[in-house]
Design an enzyme around this catalytic site. Structure first.
Site, PDB file in Angstrom:
ATOM      1  N   GLU A 106       4.087   6.540   6.933  1.00 56.16           N
ATOM      2  CA  GLU A 106       4.511   7.237   5.134  1.00 56.16           C
ATOM      3  C   GLU A 106       4.413   8.458   5.657  1.00 56.16           C
ATOM      4  OE1 GLU A 106       2.652   5.838   2.050  1.00 56.16           O
ATOM      5  OE2 GLU A 106       3.222   3.976   3.362  1.00 56.16           O
ATOM      6  N   ASN A 137       0.896  -7.384   3.985  1.00 54.02           N
ATOM      7  CA  ASN A 137       0.418  -9.041   4.949  1.00 54.02           C
ATOM      8  C   ASN A 137      -0.903  -7.988   4.622  1.00 54.02           C
ATOM      9  OD1 ASN A 137       3.342  -7.883   6.726  1.00 54.02           O
ATOM     10  ND2 ASN A 137       2.336 -10.287   7.862  1.00 54.02           N
ATOM     11  N   SER A 191       0.731  -0.873   0.219  1.00 51.56           N
ATOM     12  CA  SER A 191       0.054   0.148   0.131  1.00 51.56           C
ATOM     13  C   SER A 191       0.990   1.110  -0.513  1.00 51.56           C
ATOM     14  CB  SER A 191      -1.056   0.052   1.483  1.00 51.56           C
ATOM     15  OG  SER A 191       0.073  -0.013   2.628  1.00 51.56           O
ATOM     16  N   HIS A 194       5.054  -2.473   7.816  1.00 46.70           N
ATOM     17  CA  HIS A 194       5.146  -0.735   7.793  1.00 46.70           C
ATOM     18  C   HIS A 194       6.409  -1.046   9.186  1.00 46.70           C
ATOM     19  CE1 HIS A 194       2.721   0.766   4.778  1.00 46.70           C
ATOM     20  NE2 HIS A 194       3.576   2.281   4.980  1.00 46.70           N
ATOM     21  N   TYR A 229      -4.410   0.136   3.784  1.00 48.76           N
ATOM     22  CA  TYR A 229      -5.517  -0.353   3.473  1.00 48.76           C
ATOM     23  C   TYR A 229      -5.956  -1.520   4.840  1.00 48.76           C
ATOM     24  CZ  TYR A 229      -3.645  -1.458  -0.875  1.00 48.76           C
ATOM     25  OH  TYR A 229      -3.280  -1.956  -2.244  1.00 48.76           O
TER      26      TYR A 229
END
Ligand code: DGL
Length: 283
Positions: A154, A76, A13, A188, A44
């Site tokens: 992010e 995942n 994502s 992440h 996501y």
């Protein structure tokens, strides 16, 4: 059929998949990679599985259009939502997916209590229930989400006050329940390992499965006789459905990699992706 010089497609994502790209690049330096981040849709984790499955099918089509010989689902959440469906929908393609590393955690724990850090969607998928059932006999497996942490990562915040608050809120209760092993089941999270270790304390081991995933990709390439020639230059292209230049900057910062940055756009129905800057991808 793609040849040995074709690229390996890797998707997530967002920037999380870079934690899987790093060992892939280290272990398979002769390969070319296309790293796709669906930053138009990140995160996501809070989305319905069906929606994540739809995105995963669109991204897979896109990577196949770019000539991919193998696809690593470096997410995942997408693996939980879509891996089986992708294998059925694209029988000619080989996939490597993420699976929560409950098996090594159950083997290593001394307190018989392990924590799994992942998104809500990952815990909803059948894959999580299945690894717990298969590998965690006699061990309590405590699932924990870390709401908002993917967004912090992010944004490049790996150790700020908000990231710390989220990690403390999730990890402290697990430690209080006797957990001595934490499984990172969101790609992440390896980028905040120092923070997680700091909060968890020295008695807790953190498991990042990404090196094992890269080894599995190498095995699949070798089995299919698709390994790039030793000494080939390798290469790396970043594609984002969001801000591609920002993705490339984060890749440089997080894993020290540089590459060409391209943008792809979803069509209105959200089923097809196309490059918006006229790049064919095949070189
Ligand atoms: N990095 C992803 C994972 O491994 C997705 C996180 C998200 O987009 O919520 O689950």
């Amino acid at each position: 059929m793609p040849c040995a010089q074709a690229p390996v497609g890797v998707f997530d994502s967002g920037v999380g998949g870079l934690s899987v790209l790093r060992p892939l690049r280290q272990q398979l330096p002769a390969e070319s990679f296309i790293f796709f981040a669906d930053q138009a849709h990140v995160p996501y984790g809070p989305r319905p599985l069906e929606e994540v499955r739809r995105f995963s099918v669109g991204i897979t089509r896109f990577l196949i259009d770019q000539g991919a010989k193998l696809i690593v689902v470096a997410c995942n959440t997408a693996s939980a939502a879509a891996l089986q469906h992708l294998r059925e929908t694209f029988p000619g393609m080989r996939f490597v997916g993420m699976e929560p590393a409950v098996k090594p955690a159950a083997e290593q724990t001394r307190t018989h209590a392990v924590g799994v850090l992942a998104t809500p969607a990952t815990f909803q998928g059948a894959l999580f229930a299945s690894v717990v059932e298969r590998f965690a006999q006699g061990v309590s497996v405590l699932p924990q989400t870390l709401p908002g942490l993917v967004e912090r990562i992010e944004a490049g915040d790996l150790d700020g006050p908000e990231a710390r608050r989220i990690v403390e809120a999730g990890v402290r209760p697990l430690v209080a329940q006797g957990v001595d092993t934490l499984v990172l089941a969101c790609t992440h999270y390896p980028f905040v390992i120092p923070l997680i270790e700091d909060v968890a304390g020295p008695g807790v081991r953190v498991i990042d499965p990404s090196p094992a995933i890269a080894r599995q990709a190498g095995r699949l390439l070798a089995e299919g006789e698709r390994t790039a020639a030793t000494g080939a230059a390798g290469g790396l292209t970043f594609v984002s459905s969001g801000d591609a230049a920002a993705l490339a900057r984060m890749a440089q910062r997080l894993i020290g990699e540089t590459g060409e940055a391209r943008r792809a756009e979803w069509d209105v129905g959200g089923l097809r992706l196309s490059l918006t800057d006229g790049w064919s991808g095949r070189g």
